[in-house]
Design a protein around this motif. Structure first.
Motif, mmCIF file in Angstrom:
data_model
loop_
_atom_site.group_PDB
_atom_site.id
_atom_site.type_symbol
_atom_site.label_atom_id
_atom_site.label_comp_id
_atom_site.label_asym_id
_atom_site.label_seq_id
_atom_site.Cartn_x
_atom_site.Cartn_y
_atom_site.Cartn_z
ATOM 1 N N MET A 1 0.809 -1.204 0.000
ATOM 2 C CA MET A 1 0.000 0.000 0.000
ATOM 3 C C MET A 1 0.848 1.261 0.000
ATOM 4 N N ALA A 2 2.142 1.134 0.248
ATOM 5 C CA ALA A 2 3.029 2.297 0.191
ATOM 6 C C ALA A 2 3.009 2.899 -1.208
ATOM 7 N N GLU A 3 2.920 2.032 -2.212
ATOM 8 C CA GLU A 3 2.868 2.518 -3.590
ATOM 9 C C GLU A 3 1.643 3.396 -3.809
ATOM 10 N N ALA A 4 0.500 2.970 -3.291
ATOM 11 C CA ALA A 4 -0.732 3.744 -3.450
ATOM 12 C C ALA A 4 -0.609 5.096 -2.761
ATOM 13 N N THR A 5 0.010 5.123 -1.598
ATOM 14 C CA THR A 5 0.200 6.380 -0.873
ATOM 15 C C THR A 5 1.101 7.318 -1.667
ATOM 16 N N GLN A 6 2.166 6.778 -2.220
ATOM 17 C CA GLN A 6 3.077 7.595 -3.021
ATOM 18 C C GLN A 6 2.381 8.128 -4.277
ATOM 19 N N LEU A 7 1.587 7.270 -4.914
ATOM 20 C CA LEU A 7 0.872 7.695 -6.113
ATOM 21 C C LEU A 7 -0.166 8.765 -5.788
ATOM 22 N N ALA A 8 -0.871 8.598 -4.672
ATOM 23 C CA ALA A 8 -1.865 9.593 -4.276
ATOM 24 C C ALA A 8 -1.202 10.939 -4.025
ATOM 25 N N ALA A 10 1.644 11.957 -5.398
ATOM 26 C CA ALA A 10 2.105 12.455 -6.697
ATOM 27 C C ALA A 10 0.948 12.991 -7.543
ATOM 28 N N ALA A 11 -0.248 12.468 -7.340
ATOM 29 C CA ALA A 11 -1.408 12.915 -8.113
ATOM 30 C C ALA A 11 -1.713 14.386 -7.855
ATOM 31 N N GLY A 12 -1.293 14.890 -6.722
ATOM 32 C CA GLY A 12 -1.507 16.300 -6.398
ATOM 33 C C GLY A 12 -0.322 17.190 -6.743
ATOM 34 N N ASP A 13 0.636 16.662 -7.461
ATOM 35 C CA ASP A 13 1.842 17.418 -7.811
ATOM 36 C C ASP A 13 1.489 18.625 -8.674
ATOM 37 N N ARG A 14 2.251 19.674 -8.519
ATOM 38 C CA ARG A 14 2.022 20.891 -9.312
ATOM 39 C C ARG A 14 2.354 20.681 -10.785
ATOM 40 N N ASP A 15 3.204 19.735 -11.078
ATOM 41 C CA ASP A 15 3.568 19.428 -12.467
ATOM 42 C C ASP A 15 2.500 18.494 -13.045
ATOM 43 N N ALA A 22 0.541 9.813 -12.315
ATOM 44 C CA ALA A 22 0.112 9.200 -11.051
ATOM 45 C C ALA A 22 -1.359 8.809 -11.109
ATOM 46 N N VAL A 23 -2.182 9.655 -11.683
ATOM 47 C CA VAL A 23 -3.609 9.339 -11.823
ATOM 48 C C VAL A 23 -3.795 8.084 -12.667
ATOM 49 N N ALA A 24 -3.069 7.982 -13.762
ATOM 50 C CA ALA A 24 -3.166 6.796 -14.624
ATOM 51 C C ALA A 24 -2.734 5.541 -13.869
ATOM 52 N N LEU A 26 -2.799 5.120 -10.602
ATOM 53 C CA LEU A 26 -3.826 4.846 -9.583
ATOM 54 C C LEU A 26 -5.034 4.154 -10.209
ATOM 55 N N ARG A 27 -5.418 4.597 -11.391
ATOM 56 C CA ARG A 27 -6.557 3.975 -12.088
ATOM 57 C C ARG A 27 -6.281 2.498 -12.349
ATOM 58 N N LYS A 28 -5.063 2.199 -12.804
ATOM 59 C CA LYS A 28 -4.693 0.803 -13.071
ATOM 60 C C LYS A 28 -4.700 -0.017 -11.784
ATOM 61 N N LEU A 29 -4.157 0.544 -10.715
ATOM 62 C CA LEU A 29 -4.138 -0.139 -9.426
ATOM 63 C C LEU A 29 -5.552 -0.383 -8.911
ATOM 64 N N LEU A 30 -6.415 0.606 -9.051
ATOM 65 C CA LEU A 30 -7.799 0.468 -8.614
ATOM 66 C C LEU A 30 -8.515 -0.651 -9.370
ATOM 67 N N GLU A 31 -8.292 -0.723 -10.675
ATOM 68 C CA GLU A 31 -8.909 -1.790 -11.468
ATOM 69 C C GLU A 31 -8.442 -3.163 -11.000
ATOM 70 N N GLN A 32 -7.156 -3.278 -10.696
ATOM 71 C CA GLN A 32 -6.620 -4.548 -10.214
ATOM 72 C C GLN A 32 -7.224 -4.919 -8.858
ATOM 73 N N LEU A 33 -7.321 -3.946 -7.972
ATOM 74 C CA LEU A 33 -7.889 -4.205 -6.646
ATOM 75 C C LEU A 33 -9.362 -4.598 -6.745
ATOM 76 N N GLU A 34 -10.098 -3.926 -7.615
ATOM 77 C CA GLU A 34 -11.507 -4.263 -7.795
ATOM 78 C C GLU A 34 -11.652 -5.697 -8.289
ATOM 79 N N ALA A 35 -10.841 -6.088 -9.256
ATOM 80 C CA ALA A 35 -10.920 -7.450 -9.794
ATOM 81 C C ALA A 35 -10.625 -8.485 -8.712
ATOM 82 N N VAL A 36 -9.635 -8.218 -7.884
ATOM 83 C CA VAL A 36 -9.300 -9.145 -6.788
ATOM 84 C C VAL A 36 -10.482 -9.284 -5.836
#
Length: 69
Positions: A1-8, A10-15, A22-24, A26-36
């Motif tokens: 879950m550290a990866e998800a925290t880091q991605l979240a 990064a999703a708020g980064d000014r760049d 990061a959003v992309a 997170l979307r991929k991770l969410l799809e994987q978690l939902e399938a599981v």
């Protein structure tokens, strides 16, 4: 879950490039978690209707997305 925290974070980064990547990811991770979780629920005997209710979607939508897995 550290990866998800880091991605979240990064999703708020000014760049926008960093944020969008990061959003992309997170979307991929969410799809994987939902399938599981859907596979787990089905293995435990849950109906498509029960799963759909928890996900806030229609039974048809969840079955179409996960029915062949």
């Amino acid at each position: 879950m550290a990866e998800a925290t880091q991605l979240a974070s990064a999703a708020g980064d000014r760049d926008p490039r960093v944020g969008l990547r990061a959003v992309a990811a997170l979307r991929k991770l969410l799809e994987q978690l939902e399938a599981v979780q859907v596979r787990s629920a089905r293995a435990d005997g849950w109906s498509w209707q029960e799963i759909a209710a928890e996900l806030g979607v229609s039974k048809q939508a969840v079955h179409k997305k996960h029915g062949r897995q």
